[in-house]
Design an enzyme around this catalytic site. Structure first.
Site, PDB file in Angstrom:
ATOM      1  N   HIS A  27       7.047 -44.068  20.708  1.00  0.00           N
ATOM      2  CA  HIS A  27       6.223 -44.158  21.914  1.00  0.00           C
ATOM      3  C   HIS A  27       6.919 -44.935  23.037  1.00  0.00           C
ATOM      4  O   HIS A  27       6.503 -44.874  24.188  1.00  0.00           O
ATOM      5  CB  HIS A  27       4.841 -44.763  21.605  1.00  0.00           C
ATOM      6  CG  HIS A  27       4.846 -46.225  21.276  1.00  0.00           C
ATOM      7  ND1 HIS A  27       4.707 -46.699  19.990  1.00  0.00           N
ATOM      8  CD2 HIS A  27       4.949 -47.322  22.059  1.00  0.00           C
ATOM      9  CE1 HIS A  27       4.725 -48.016  19.993  1.00  0.00           C
ATOM     10  NE2 HIS A  27       4.864 -48.420  21.250  1.00  0.00           N
TER      11      HIS A  27
ATOM     12  N   ASN B  34       7.283 -55.642  22.886  1.00  0.00           N
ATOM     13  CA  ASN B  34       7.911 -55.899  21.589  1.00  0.00           C
ATOM     14  C   ASN B  34       8.062 -54.622  20.762  1.00  0.00           C
ATOM     15  O   ASN B  34       8.764 -54.621  19.751  1.00  0.00           O
ATOM     16  CB  ASN B  34       7.088 -56.908  20.773  1.00  0.00           C
ATOM     17  CG  ASN B  34       7.433 -58.350  21.098  1.00  0.00           C
ATOM     18  OD1 ASN B  34       6.587 -59.096  21.591  1.00  0.00           O
ATOM     19  ND2 ASN B  34       8.667 -58.745  20.827  1.00  0.00           N
ATOM     20  N   SER B  35       7.382 -53.550  21.163  1.00  0.00           N
ATOM     21  CA  SER B  35       7.424 -52.321  20.368  1.00  0.00           C
ATOM     22  C   SER B  35       8.849 -51.854  20.147  1.00  0.00           C
ATOM     23  O   SER B  35       9.645 -51.774  21.084  1.00  0.00           O
ATOM     24  CB  SER B  35       6.635 -51.210  21.064  1.00  0.00           C
ATOM     25  OG  SER B  35       5.298 -51.225  20.663  1.00  0.00           O
TER      26      SER B  35
ATOM     27  N   ASP C  41       6.171 -43.026  14.106  1.00  0.00           N
ATOM     28  CA  ASP C  41       6.437 -43.637  15.412  1.00  0.00           C
ATOM     29  C   ASP C  41       7.832 -44.264  15.463  1.00  0.00           C
ATOM     30  O   ASP C  41       8.010 -45.369  15.985  1.00  0.00           O
ATOM     31  CB  ASP C  41       5.373 -44.682  15.747  1.00  0.00           C
ATOM     32  CG  ASP C  41       5.351 -45.015  17.245  1.00  0.00           C
ATOM     33  OD1 ASP C  41       5.991 -44.270  18.020  1.00  0.00           O
ATOM     34  OD2 ASP C  41       4.710 -46.007  17.624  1.00  0.00           O
TER      35      ASP C  41
END
EC number: 3.4.21.107
Length: 490
Positions: free
Chosen positions: A125, A227-228, A155
């Site tokens: 994402h 932080n993803s 993801d």
């Protein structure tokens, strides 16, 4: 309150993952006597791994609006209103009066280098729909990245840069060895503030959010948007998770963050690196968990395994697996639940022959199955069923059942080949209603035997009573989807 991904400035990066009403639990784990004490400092660990953590900036072209926009005259105060709120005014640069143009949108995220030649892991994402991807290293150096492959189901995305010199990198650790209470450190680019570290413990394991292959580590190490895609390190400097989502009422960290376990990520990354896509094993069955009353109805010792509710055309059907089988072992590993089986099958190589152990009519049976590929099989339809004769209706177990007629098939959207008994009405004070059965459900099996007439219904119930069982197992279909339900026969 909702689950949100943890990337930075783009609204498209925020998604809802699960409703909070779903209870998730983790079995307690005993800490050995040699459990490690809290570190005095994380500074050495930061020095060890920081050069392998990267900031990611993406750029996406957004088309100019095409919908109707009010047509204000030039100089109107409404033009200022549209401009101040970023709306596509008719005379602005994105307006419909001849000056419309696409615009650019930027988003921020994190990642980490896994090889000296420039492979980088992040969240799907973070880079989804991006036209340009720029990697910023801890040293300040910037490189353009290309997309190698993605896996939306976990993801995960794999990127590649072309460095002039070998890059420092980190290795995946074994997330199965991580224990609740272990210290971990998260690194990334929270809220676009640049390289940042936060520390905490593993709060829980084996969390599920929204995917079939989910295996999240929960941590109280601070994780925020941006932080993803960043790494979650153990105290040895190995990556045990990829920071993906947070639970928050306001979009900020409240100490409930989720990192996809490294043992899931490493398998996905290997496939993306080798094939540019995932290649998961496919068994070809529809399954459901075995409940205690189902176990009793089938004469099982305990409610474990994966109950096969349907076997469409595919590897399982070709090998001889049948609806009503309970899968207890796959490729030498014990199967305790449907989630366990889904993970094991997905991890198995496509085309591999595996041993599947099932319980059928109280006996264990080993079946050799050659696995197909999940990505190719998705979307296949289930086979049609055999027609059933007509007969009078019957009241039993709180249900009024009757054989299908052509008119019922048309009304319920069933094929002309569909067979079984339709629930014509149901006593709303009955156990059958409490179990979720409803008018219009199609009963195709009772006691793991096909039913075509109401006399079949009576015979199957009597068989269960004669066998001393308290319940009988029904296979019903609603909207084409199969489901087993155990009903008491007393």
């Amino acid at each position: 309150m909702n689950f949100a991904t943890a990337p930075g400035a783009s609204l498209r990066a925020v998604f809802s993952a699960v409703m909070l009403g779903v209870a998730l639990s983790c079995a307690p784990m005993a800490a050995p006597a040699f459990a490690r004490a809290a570190p005095e400092s994380f500074a050495d660990l930061v020095d060890q791994v920081s050069n392998s953590v990267v900031n990611i900036t993406t750029s996406t072209t957004i088309a100019a609006p095409t919908g109707d926009v009010p047509n204000f005259p030039p100089g109107s105060p409404f033009e200022d209103l549209f401009r101040d709120f970023g709306l596509p005014g008719p005379n602005g640069p994105n307006g419909p009066n001849g000056r419309g143009a696409p615009r650019r949108s930027n988003a921020l995220g994190s990642g980490f280098v896994i090889s000296e030649d420039g492979y980088i892991v992040t969240n799907n994402h973070v880079i989804e729909d991006a036209d340009e991807i720029e990697i910023e290293f801890f040293s300040g150096r910037r490189l353009e990245a290309t997309l190698v492959g993605t896996d939306p189901k976990t993801d995960i995305a794999l990127l590649k840069v072309e460095p002039e010199t070998p890059l420092p990198f980190v290795n995946f650790g074994n997330s199965d060895k991580v224990r609740v209470g272990d210290w971990v450190m998260a690194m990334g680019n929270p809220l676009g503030q640049g390289f940042s570290a936060s520390a905490g413990i593993i709060s829980a394991r084996n969390r599920e959010l929204s995917g079939s292959y989910d295996d999240y580590l929960q941590t109280d190490a601070a994780i925020n948007r941006g932080n993803s895609g960043g790494p979650l390190f153990d105290m040895e400097g190995e990556v045990v998770g990829v920071n993906t989502a947070i639970l928050s009422p306001n979009g900020g960290s409240i100490g409930i963050g989720f990192s996809m376990a490294s043992n899931v990520v490493s398998k996905v990354v290997d496939q993306l690196m080798n094939f540019g896509e995932t290649r998961r094993g496919w068994l070809g069955v529809k399954i459901q968990d075995v409940t205690p009353d189902m176990a009793e109805a089938m004469g099982l010792d305990k409610p474990e395994g994966a109950l096969v509710s349907e076997v469409p055309d595919g590897p399982a059907k070709e090998a001889g697996i049948e609806a009503g089988d309970v899968i207890t072992s796959f490729d030498g590993g014990e199967v305790k639940s449907t989630r366990d089986l889904v993970r094991r099958v997905a991890d198995a190589p496509v085309g591999e022959k595996v041993r599947v152990v099932v319980l059928r009519d109280g006996e264990s049976k080993t079946i050799l199955v050659t696995l197909g590929r999940r990505e190719q099989a998705e979307g296949e339809e289930a086979p049609a069923e055999v027609p059933a004769p007509q007969e009078a209706e019957k009241d039993m177990l709180g249900l009024t059942v009757t054989p299908l007629t052509d008119a019922m098939r048309t009304e319920l959207g069933l094929t002309k080949e569909a067979q079984g008994l339709i629930i014509k009405s149901i006593d709303e004070t009955s156990t059958a209603y409490e179990k979720g059965l409803r008018t219009g459900d199609l009963i195709t099996e009772i006691g793991q035997q096909p039913v075509a007439t109401v006399s079949d219904f009576e015979a199957r119930v009597q068989d269960a009573k004669d066998a001393g069982r308290k319940s009988v197992l029904l296979l019903i279909r609603r909207g084409g989807e199969p489901r087993f339900v155990a009903l008491p026969v007393e």
